[in-house]
Design an enzyme around this catalytic site. Sequence first.
Site, PDB file in Angstrom:
ATOM      1  N   TYR A   1       0.848  -1.192   0.000  1.00 36.99           N
ATOM      2  CA  TYR A   1       0.000   0.000   0.000  1.00 36.99           C
ATOM      3  C   TYR A   1       0.885   1.244   0.000  1.00 36.99           C
ATOM      4  CZ  TYR A   1      -3.632  -3.336   1.501  1.00 36.99           C
ATOM      5  OH  TYR A   1      -4.484  -4.415   1.605  1.00 36.99           O
TER       6      TYR A   1
ATOM      7  N   HIS B   1       0.034 -12.111   1.432  1.00 35.34           N
ATOM      8  CA  HIS B   1      -0.991 -11.332   0.720  1.00 35.34           C
ATOM      9  C   HIS B   1      -1.572 -12.103  -0.466  1.00 35.34           C
ATOM     10  CE1 HIS B   1      -2.010  -6.804  -0.026  1.00 35.34           C
ATOM     11  NE2 HIS B   1      -3.083  -7.559  -0.094  1.00 35.34           N
TER      12      HIS B   1
ATOM     13  N   ARG C   1     -16.306  -2.411  -1.928  1.00 38.44           N
ATOM     14  CA  ARG C   1     -15.473  -1.265  -2.327  1.00 38.44           C
ATOM     15  C   ARG C   1     -16.271   0.045  -2.322  1.00 38.44           C
ATOM     16  NH1 ARG C   1     -13.711  -5.691  -4.813  1.00 38.44           N
ATOM     17  NH2 ARG C   1     -11.483  -6.094  -4.905  1.00 38.44           N
ATOM     18  N   GLY C   2     -17.171   0.137  -1.375  1.00 44.94           N
ATOM     19  CA  GLY C   2     -17.969   1.351  -1.230  1.00 44.94           C
ATOM     20  C   GLY C   2     -19.309   1.304  -1.927  1.00 44.94           C
TER      21      GLY C   2
ATOM     22  N   PHE D   1     -21.952  -0.601  -1.520  1.00 43.59           N
ATOM     23  CA  PHE D   1     -23.124  -0.729  -0.657  1.00 43.59           C
ATOM     24  C   PHE D   1     -23.289   0.442   0.311  1.00 43.59           C
ATOM     25  CE2 PHE D   1     -22.364  -5.227  -1.871  1.00 43.59           C
ATOM     26  CZ  PHE D   1     -23.556  -5.408  -2.551  1.00 43.59           C
ATOM     27  N   SER D   2     -22.317   1.344   0.322  1.00 49.01           N
ATOM     28  CA  SER D   2     -22.500   2.570   1.105  1.00 49.01           C
ATOM     29  C   SER D   2     -22.852   3.738   0.193  1.00 49.01           C
ATOM     30  CB  SER D   2     -21.252   2.882   1.937  1.00 49.01           C
ATOM     31  OG  SER D   2     -20.106   2.930   1.130  1.00 49.01           O
TER      32      SER D   2
END
Length: 341
Positions: free
Chosen positions: A60, A128, A211-212, A214-215
């Site tokens: 990251y 990972h 990845r967002g 559902f928000s």
Amino acid sequence: MATVPKVPLGRQGLEVSAQGLGCMGMSAFYGPPKPDEEMIELICKAVEHGVTLLDTSDVYGPYTNEILLGKAIKGIRDKVQLATKFASVIENGKITGQTRGDPEHVRAACDGSLKRLGVDCIDLYFQHRVDRKVPIEITVGEMKKLVDEGKVKYIGLSEASAADIRRAHAIHPISAVQIEYSLWARDVEEEIIPTCQELGIGIVAYSPLGRGFFSGKNISEFADSDLRKYEPRFGSENFQQNKRFYEKLVKLGQEKNCTPGQLALAWVQHKGAVPIPGTTKLKNLEENIGALKIKLTPEEIKAVEDAVPVEEVKGDRYADMSKTWKFNSSPPLDTWTGTKQ
């Protein structure tokens, strides 16, 4: 102020917050990096609320997210459980797309993460991605040495197949498997989750909010450098079809007096997984934590699942599925020659 209860993750003794914090988007992949000061404040707020499982990886940034976490946990190290990952090959600060699970890389990656995080021990160390060239027994054998040396407390796998999980667990107990698990990523329920339940391995659910999706995230909100903009499920034609699932969740959420994102998180939590939703905003953090208070009956769980029929979801979860458990497995142990990658 702490509101998030602790739960066991696996049967090896690791205890974590019932909801963790995915820190990737603070530094990488989801648009430009966010200001360190703001993210440090957000991480500290999360810990104050009882969200103590902090998830990162050397890839990251690369590296910058681990450095950020190292700054954020100064003075509160004893209150958090740090999870980081290795396997990606990084050369001259660039991600090459290659994967390594050989002992030399395992050890070097761990030492690098310890230094960047500013700690002498990693609570939960994940492979990972599985290296298709190195038997998983070799990789986990080296991870076991890191445990014996006190550099790592517990070990985990990410995006590993059920067969590889069994092989790894036979070498050293695996405490957790990190896998994409959400209302539109449920194929792990076929083999991976039953295998983990049988072996006493905890499930850490990444991207529990799709990845967002559902928000309420819309592709128009994504920066050009946001990888989600190029993922199949967010592609314009697929997105138009998929958004009807979100709209169904909105209605169900209204009946439960919660947001669709909270409903999606509550579903993951009711499945016994520890979700690690990521966010860069305090209001989203507080909304996510609120999902822990939502209780779902078996009938409500079915209604939520029926609202998102996985067979009707358009598009793969990644543009390149080759790095997922479905297409990645480690070679047999008897093929290992000990050669450097």
